[in-house]
Design an enzyme around this catalytic site. Structure first.
Site, PDB file in Angstrom:
ATOM      1  CB  ILE A 146      -0.963  -0.027   1.214  1.00  0.00           C
ATOM      2  CG1 ILE A 146      -1.957   1.139   1.175  1.00  0.00           C
ATOM      3  CG2 ILE A 146      -0.218  -0.078   2.539  1.00  0.00           C
ATOM      4  CD1 ILE A 146      -3.107   0.999   2.186  1.00  0.00           C
ATOM      5  CB  CYS A 147       0.882   4.239   0.664  1.00  0.00           C
ATOM      6  SG  CYS A 147       1.349   5.982   0.738  1.00  0.00           S
ATOM      7  N   GLY A 148       3.441   3.976  -0.320  1.00  0.00           N
ATOM      8  CA  GLY A 148       4.855   4.018  -0.693  1.00  0.00           C
ATOM      9  C   GLY A 148       5.466   2.667  -0.980  1.00  0.00           C
ATOM     10  CB  THR A 194       2.598   0.679  -4.720  1.00  0.00           C
ATOM     11  OG1 THR A 194       2.588   2.116  -4.619  1.00  0.00           O
ATOM     12  CG2 THR A 194       1.425   0.115  -3.927  1.00  0.00           C
TER      13      THR A 194
END
Length: 212
Positions: free
Chosen positions: A107-109, A111
């Protein structure tokens, strides 16, 4: 029985993990007779980490302790420190897990960390909006596989944006098959909308003795 490894690193975004680890660790809404999962925090060293919210976490185990098995699940949260080279080892482990059919969820960073390693170049995925991965991951080549949704499940790879934590949790739980489908739907709708009828619907889906 699934073993869920939660990678912890400094500046970890606390809110992104809340829904999924609470449900997988507690097992409070699991199917009747479903074994609770084993949840372990993992890091590159045994040193305590400090989350974005200021909480201190002492890792349970190291990256080399992760069992490479189809029943292993790796959760990679967002953080502001993914560019540190010491995190390359966990992305290498994620690649190994994906290749044998184990589940990897980012999730988020996180990725962006997968994108830097080329792991999103050939698979449907999402992140923090169109253009984000190009901006933070110069070698990213997965534009044609990008889907602009809060969370995207592609078999054993589940990715999400920083605002997609609830849907991400739903897709992870669904992939693992630990909730009944009607329990999962009512759970998701209750937390998505806050409407009380979904809470009562959720309670009605639970087997006897599993309401707490």
């Amino acid at each position: 029985m699934f073993t869920v490894y939660v990678y912890v690193l400094d500046t970890l975004a606390d809110w992104e993990l809340g829904y999924v680890i609470s449900e997988l660790n507690s097992g409070r809404f699991f199917k009747k007779g479903e074994q609770r999962v084993s949840l372990k925090t993992v890091s590159h060293s045994q040193a305590p980490i400090t989350t974005m919210g200021g909480m201190t976490i002492v890792p349970d185990c190291l990256i080399e302790d992760i069992v490479v098995s189809e029943t292993s699940v790796l959760l990679l949260p967002g953080a502001n420190t993914w560019n540190d080279l010491k995190h390359v080892a966990i992305i290498e482990k994620a690649s190994e897990l994906l290749s044998i059919g184990a589940t990897v969820c980012a999730i988020c960073g996180a990725t962006a960390a997968l994108a830097n390693f080329g792991l999103l170049d050939q698979r449907p995925h999402t992140s923090n909006g169109p253009g984000f991965l190009e901006m933070v991951s110069p070698g990213y080549k997965g534009q044609s596989f990008y889907i602009d949704k809060p969370s995207v499940a592609d078999h054993n790879l589940i990715t999400a944006s920083s605002t997609g934590a609830l849907l991400w949790a739903k897709q992870i739980i669904e992939h693992l098959g630990v909730f009944q489908s009607n329990t999962l739907e009512a759970w998701y709708e209750y937390f998505r909308t806050g409407e009380p009828e979904h809470f009562f619907a959720l309670m009605q889906t639970l087997p006897s003795g599993n309401e707490s």
